[in-house]
Design an enzyme around this catalytic site. Structure first.
Site, PDB file in Angstrom:
ATOM      1  N   ASP A   1      43.480  40.045  26.603  1.00  0.00           N
ATOM      2  CA  ASP A   1      43.790  40.926  25.476  1.00  0.00           C
ATOM      3  C   ASP A   1      45.023  40.226  24.647  1.00  0.00           C
ATOM      4  O   ASP A   1      45.635  39.391  25.113  1.00  0.00           O
ATOM      5  CB  ASP A   1      44.400  42.080  26.029  1.00  0.00           C
TER       6      ASP A   1
ATOM      7  N   TYR B   1      38.381  45.613  34.204  1.00  0.00           N
ATOM      8  CA  TYR B   1      39.348  45.950  33.280  1.00  0.00           C
ATOM      9  C   TYR B   1      40.719  46.465  34.128  1.00  0.00           C
ATOM     10  O   TYR B   1      40.588  47.626  34.684  1.00  0.00           O
ATOM     11  CB  TYR B   1      38.946  47.189  32.617  1.00  0.00           C
TER      12      TYR B   1
ATOM     13  N   TYR C   1      46.283  39.205  37.913  1.00  0.00           N
ATOM     14  CA  TYR C   1      46.947  39.886  36.855  1.00  0.00           C
ATOM     15  C   TYR C   1      48.601  40.495  37.216  1.00  0.00           C
ATOM     16  O   TYR C   1      48.545  40.693  38.696  1.00  0.00           O
ATOM     17  CB  TYR C   1      46.290  41.191  36.137  1.00  0.00           C
TER      18      TYR C   1
END
Length: 427
Positions: A240, A378, A306
């Protein structure tokens, strides 16, 4: 008929040069040029009949119209077209004149030979000119993906030279937020910077929604060093705009169209890119790569790791967070296209896997989680639930609202094998 009888029949059609005569027998014996075959057959036929040997000047040939005397000339023109260009491999193609192709058919028909006997005129031209190009330039022929391709258009008497792309692989880290991976043209002015005759208010006249991009920091420098005409940036997925890319970085390939320089110092190139970026991004591990590395970067299955800062709507106990993360570890996640990307993604449910989920609280309403998951998962929606579009989710398991306030990608690695395979590099 014997081979000598066939050769006599071909020669009787008119003046036929040695190359055109020998080309009809190209499949016979190895290590000979067609001109050598033709001359040998002409001599053998004369000996067999005890007749004088009568050579034919190539320029007088009615079949090729003298073109088989120009191999050296065409090769020199090819070499001259890349005189100041760095290439290691080449390929030669020929666009034969329709009249010559018709003459070849007539030659064989008149002698009672099959239309496809031997080889085509253009095949001989490719080989004979190609051998000479290799000697003149010190390069090697490559029939798959050469650095340069020559097309000999004989009827138009021109050499068309095509320089194929060069490729540089590496990994980038994005150290500042609000930097997209690729240039992001303004959607209000279509990247022109103007609305009518006035500067676009939406992008301030720049034509872009963001001043900088990873592509913008990297591609122009690589293009300049390789002296190309255009650059394309290929990334192994993308993060992103508001996310950092840390750790070992994200694999990428820069493709340079029509490069005049290929043998570049990648270590110096790496330093140049990092100096120009001034800490906004960093690249490392730059290597000269093959064409196939683009597809590898785009299609190799990769997992992502992440780190996300999370804010909760209600107080959360440490043991409840740990229980929720344990439930997510190894879970299969169903994600309907998130709201934030449904304008550019097909509306469907995607199934992805969480390999590992850990984390800890900073206080009752703030924590940090680390998620290792399958590519395409996601993460923001895995945390928030996206109004029920992602299930299970951290918010759903804790029965409270949760939102990612800062996201970092800390690893992008191949699922079953590393991106960095020597088969795909040129150094």
């Amino acid at each position: 008929m014997s081979i000598l009888e066939d050769a006599r029949a071909l020669a009787e059609s008119g003046p036929v040069c040695d190359a055109c005569l020998g080309r009809a027998f190209a499949e016979r014996s190895f290590g000979l040029t067609n001109a050598e075959r033709g001359k040998s057959l002409r001599i053998a036929a004369a000996l067999d009949e005890d007749e004088p040997y009568e050579p034919v000047e190539t320029e007088a040939c009615w079949v090729c119209e003298g073109e088989c005397a120009r191999f050296d000339e065409w090769a020199e023109r090819c070499a001259a077209s890349i005189d100041d260009v760095e290439v290691e491999t080449y390929q030669v193609g020929t666009r034969a004149p329709p009249l010559v192709e018709e003459n070849e058919i007539l030659l064989r028909e008149g002698a009672g030979l099959p239309e496809d006997a031997g080889e085509l005129f253009k095949s001989e031209f490719n080989r004979e000119v190609g051998k000479r190009v290799g000697r003149l330039t010190g390069t090697e022929v490559d029939f798959t993906r050469p650095d340069v391709q020559f097309l000999l258009d004989i009827e138009r008497d021109i050499v068309e030279t095509q320089l194929n792309s060069a490729f540089v692989y590496g990994r980038y880290r994005k150290l500042e937020r609000d930097i997209p991976q690729t240039e992001w043209p303004c959607r209000d002015c279509d990247g022109s910077g103007y609305k009518g005759k006035e500067p676009c208010d939406y992008c301030g006249g720049s034509g872009y929604l963001y001043e900088h991009s990873v592509e913008g920091f990297v591609a122009p420098i690589v293009m300049d060093v390789m002296d190309g005409v255009e650059a394309k940036f290929h990334g192994a997925g993308r993060e992103d705009v508001d996310a950092l890319m840390l750790g070992t970085g994200r694999p990428f390939v820069v493709e340079i169209m029509e490069p005049r320089r290929r043998n570049v110092d990648v270590e110096q190139l790496e330093g140049d890119v990092n100096a120009m970026a001034e800490g906004a991004i960093e690249v490392e591990g730059l290597r000269l790569a093959t064409y196939d590395m683009v597809e590898r970067v785009k299609k190799l299955d990769a997992s992502k790791q992440y780190r996300a800062a999370v804010e909760f709507d209600d107080d959360v106990a440490g043991e409840d967070l740990q229980a929720a993360l344990e439930e997510l570890t190894g879970a299969t996640i169903e994600q309907y296209t998130p709201h934030r990307v449904d304008h550019r993604r097909a509306s469907l449910t995607r199934t992805r896997h969480v390999y590992d989920a850990t984390g800890e609280l900073e206080d009752a309403r703030h924590g940090t989680v680390e998620i290792h998951g399958e590519g395409g998962l996601y993460i923001k929606e895995l945390v928030s639930g996206d109004e029920g579009r992602t299930n299970p989710s951290l918010a759903g398991l804790l029965d409270t609202g949760a939102v990612v306030t800062a996201l970092d990608v800390i690893a992008v690695e191949g699922e079953d094998e590393p991106f960095e395979d020597d088969e795909f590099f040129k150094d």
